[in-house]
Design an enzyme around this catalytic site. Structure first.
Site, PDB file in Angstrom:
ATOM      1  CB  CYS A  26      -4.601   6.901   6.598  1.00  0.00           C
ATOM      2  SG  CYS A  26      -3.698   7.337   8.106  1.00  0.00           S
ATOM      3  CE  LYS A  58      -8.225  -1.391   5.012  1.00  0.00           C
ATOM      4  NZ  LYS A  58      -8.862  -0.371   5.843  1.00  0.00           N
ATOM      5  CD  GLN A 111      -2.817   1.163   2.428  1.00  0.00           C
ATOM      6  OE1 GLN A 111      -2.410   1.629   3.485  1.00  0.00           O
ATOM      7  NE2 GLN A 111      -4.041   0.675   2.289  1.00  0.00           N
TER       8      GLN A 111
END
Length: 330
Positions: free
Chosen positions: A102, A141, A71
């Site tokens: 995040c 993600k 990632q």
């Protein structure tokens, strides 16, 4: 069997990327408990582009970890694309994942991570640029939204698909929620129904039964397990087995927990040196110790350990103590 692009996984259980946790030592240990796919912790695009030594070390992948998703994160297209190209050509990662989940301010202030959740157009622009630049499958993600007023999960996932993304991982919380409250599985189902690429569901998968329920209730293609695997790679093994057979396996013994903790420690020492590994391992040891009687006083001793010998001695002493108590009770 579960597939992302041309990459095949042997099951539908995925280890989440966790910052400060998911290095090679941790990933390999979890992989050996049967995870179909393991994901590396997020890595800065600028760190890769500038060849920062600490960042370069984070790119290390043991070949036994594959298939693996690596990632990256960033807020600017040029550096994100350049970093993705480097990962594509210079690592043995199978999949390139882009972080847009995040929630921490130092990441979102750089227009990276969860900041993307506010702009489906930026998602399309950035993902399509990366997809065009690399040969490996590109995934994203993300969280379901920035806050309750800005939940664009369906539009964001559709933007990833239009841009050529090969899969989406969706955490059913907003950026504002961080890791609190309950994950919204309804939004995972909505997103699954709106796209044709694989969707990996994430959030509140704490038991093998949770994993089965998520697959059934949302229709997602795979489940992602994060915090439930900390100090507990058996959660992965138990989940894989439960999904395949419907049988719940027993919890590990104290001896089994400590043996795997020491294996993890030795891998971390090899990866980062004894000095760094011992300090990093203190939090992991606390997770491995959960559920073992008398772990409270041992946790304090663990935090004072400076060497491998000290830490192993403290951990083994707890196992002996537990065994003696079992004999007395018996």
């Amino acid at each position: 069997m579960f597939k992302i692009g041309n990459v095949e996984m042997k099951n539908r259980v995925v280890l989440a990327p966790m910052a400060g946790i998911s290095n090679s030592a941790f990933r390999l240990t979890v992989k050996e408990f049967g995870a179909g796919l393991v994901c590396a912790e997020m890595i800065s695009d600028k760190g890769i582009v500038s060849k920062n030594q600490k960042t370069m070390n984070m790119l290390y992948i043991d070949e036994r970890e594959n298939p693996l998703s690596l990632q990256i994160f960033g807020g600017e297209k040029d550096t994100l694309v350049e970093a993705a190209r480097f990962v594509d050509k210079n690592t043995n990662a199978d999949i390139i994942d882009i972080n847009m989940g995040c929630p921490v301010p130092k990441i979102t202030k750089c227009d990276a991570g969860a900041k993307w959740l506010l702009d489906p157009n930026k998602i399309y622009d950035m993902v399509s640029a990366v997809v065009e630049a690399v040969d490996k499958p590109v995934t994203v993600k993300m969280r379901m939204g920035w806050d309750e007023e800005h939940i664009y999960a369906v539009r964001n996932a559709q933007a990833v698909e239009r841009a050529g993304g090969s899969a989406v991982s969706l955490h059913g919380r907003t950026r504002v929620q961080l890791y609190e409250g309950q994950a919204n599985w309804d939004i995972i189902r909505e997103v699954k129904q709106s796209i044709n690429i694989p969707l990996i569901g994430n959030g509140d998968v704490n038991t093998p039964q949770d994993a089965k329920r998520m697959l059934e209730e949302t229709g997602c293609d795979a489940v992602m397990i994060g915090r439930a695997a900390l100090g507990n790679p058996w959660m992965i093994y138990q989940t894989v087995n439960y999904l395949e057979t419907g049988v719940l396996l027993e919890e590990p013994t104290a001896r089994e927990k400590i043996d795997v903790c020491i294996l993890h420690l030795d891998r971390l020492i090899k990866l980062k040196s004894e000095y760094v590994a011992i300090r990093e391992m203190r939090k992991h040891a606390a997770w491995y110790l959960k559920g073992i009687p008398g772990n409270g006083k041992v946790r304090n001793a663990v935090n004072e350990c400076e060497t491998r010998e000290q830490l192993v001695s403290v951990l083994n002493s707890l196992v002996l103590e537990t065994k003696e108590k079992e004999i007395q009770v018996g």
